[in-house]
Design an enzyme around this catalytic site. Structure first.
Site, mmCIF file in Angstrom:
data_model
loop_
_atom_site.group_PDB
_atom_site.id
_atom_site.type_symbol
_atom_site.label_atom_id
_atom_site.label_comp_id
_atom_site.label_asym_id
_atom_site.label_seq_id
_atom_site.Cartn_x
_atom_site.Cartn_y
_atom_site.Cartn_z
ATOM 1 N N ASP A 131 -36.257 38.920 -13.657
ATOM 2 C CA ASP A 131 -36.871 37.620 -13.418
ATOM 3 C C ASP A 131 -38.142 37.465 -14.250
ATOM 4 O O ASP A 131 -38.795 38.446 -14.621
ATOM 5 C CB ASP A 131 -37.229 37.458 -11.937
ATOM 6 C CG ASP A 131 -36.007 37.223 -11.065
ATOM 7 O OD1 ASP A 131 -34.930 36.949 -11.619
ATOM 8 O OD2 ASP A 131 -36.148 37.315 -9.834
ATOM 9 N N TYR A 132 -38.510 36.229 -14.483
ATOM 10 C CA TYR A 132 -39.715 35.890 -15.246
ATOM 11 C C TYR A 132 -40.942 36.631 -14.717
ATOM 12 O O TYR A 132 -41.757 37.142 -15.488
ATOM 13 C CB TYR A 132 -39.926 34.377 -15.166
ATOM 14 C CG TYR A 132 -41.209 33.867 -15.780
ATOM 15 C CD1 TYR A 132 -41.342 33.734 -17.163
ATOM 16 C CD2 TYR A 132 -42.280 33.492 -14.969
ATOM 17 C CE1 TYR A 132 -42.510 33.248 -17.726
ATOM 18 C CE2 TYR A 132 -43.454 33.005 -15.525
ATOM 19 C CZ TYR A 132 -43.568 32.885 -16.901
ATOM 20 O OH TYR A 132 -44.726 32.410 -17.453
#
Length: 289
Positions: A131-132
């Site tokens: 994830d970011y």
């Protein structure tokens, strides 16, 4: 200090009262010398080497200590853990996309930075994603065989993955396993919602490490072992009442919005069989929270 890269391109850096010296060897074995009469910062000499396309993504030996890692990361925009021409492993920083998204503001990513160093690599070298807001170990393929072989290992659950997270509150249980199904929520992008009928099942094993304080509140440090790779799996399995029931610190999507500098989730370990040799390899980067 050595980085575990092949020696086709080598760098050797020394500093003394007489000045600083950086010797770089290119892919053909030719040596290039960059020097300063003063004790120049490593970063300055590396910039000169980069200007001549001597990209230091290989063997590095510096007598001046461990400052090279910060310098290389600053120059290359990625912290390389390993590279052998078949695969590359990086320690992804938080607030960086794994692959480019839609729109110019989401273009910068691990893969776009990798391709600036290896322009002949695959169009999409990402075998998996973080994830970011998640940091930690990522493996990327530099050819089609590596991409196909490692993708198969991921799909067949042949990859060892370990994460460390801080959870909001105190966790009573010492260890457990969460198996829940989630699907995309089109009305609340990019959230996932629990759906045992239409959702995809994910499985996570977890173990409590300790309880501690974070920014004045009680938190629990846990290790997480995902056996599947669903979108937002760890964030959902920790936060949902049918899972652990404690959101990850800093999770603004599934948590309570309590103050935190970042999402406290880091991929510490990644283990797999090398796509060419078949040798089992395991890589580690510690969490910094």
């Amino acid at each position: 200090m050595l980085l575990p890269f092949p020696k086709e391109r080598a760098l050797h850096y020394t500093t003394s009262q007489q000045g600083s010296l950086l010797v770089a060897r290119d892919a053909e074995g030719r040596e290039h010398t960059f020097s300063s009469q003063e004790s120049a910062p490593l970063i300055d000499l590396l910039k000169k080497a980069l200007a001549q396309h001597l990209i230091p993504t290989s063997y590095v030996e510096f007598e001046a200590g461990e400052g090279y890692k910060e310098a290389l990361t600053q120059l290359l925009e990625l912290e390389y853990i390993y590279f052998d021409g078949e695969i590359a492993l990086v320690n992804k920083e938080p607030s960086l996309h794994a692959v480019p998204g839609r729109g110019e503001e989401k273009w910068e990513s691990v893969t776009t930075r990798l391709k600036r160093h290896f322009p002949v690599t695959l169009a999409n070298p990402a075998i998996h994603r973080l994830d970011y807001d998640t940091s930690g170990v990522m493996v990327l393929a530099l050819n089609q065989n590596s991409l196909s072989t490692l993708s198969q290992q991921f799909s067949q659950r042949g990859i060892y993955k370990r994460y460390v997270a801080l959870l909001e509150g105190a966790l009573a249980e010492e260890e457990g396993e969460t198996v829940l199904a989630f699907r995309y929520d089109p009305e609340n992008k990019p959230r996932q919602i629990y759906d045992p009928v239409l959702g995809k099942w994910g499985e996570t094993r977890w173990k409590k490490i300790n309880e501690e304080k974070f920014m004045g509140r009680d938190v629990t440090r846990v290790e997480l072992f995902p056996l599947t790779g669903r979108t937002h799996q760890l964030r959902l399995h920790t936060s949902h009442p049918k899972g652990i029931g404690l959101p990850i610190v800093g999770d603004t999507l599934y948590g309570e919005g309590l103050e935190a500098p970042r999402l406290m989730l880091h991929a510490t370990h990644l283990g797999f069989k090398h796509p060419t040799t078949g040798e089992y390899m395991e890589f580690f980067t510690p969490e910094i929270f």
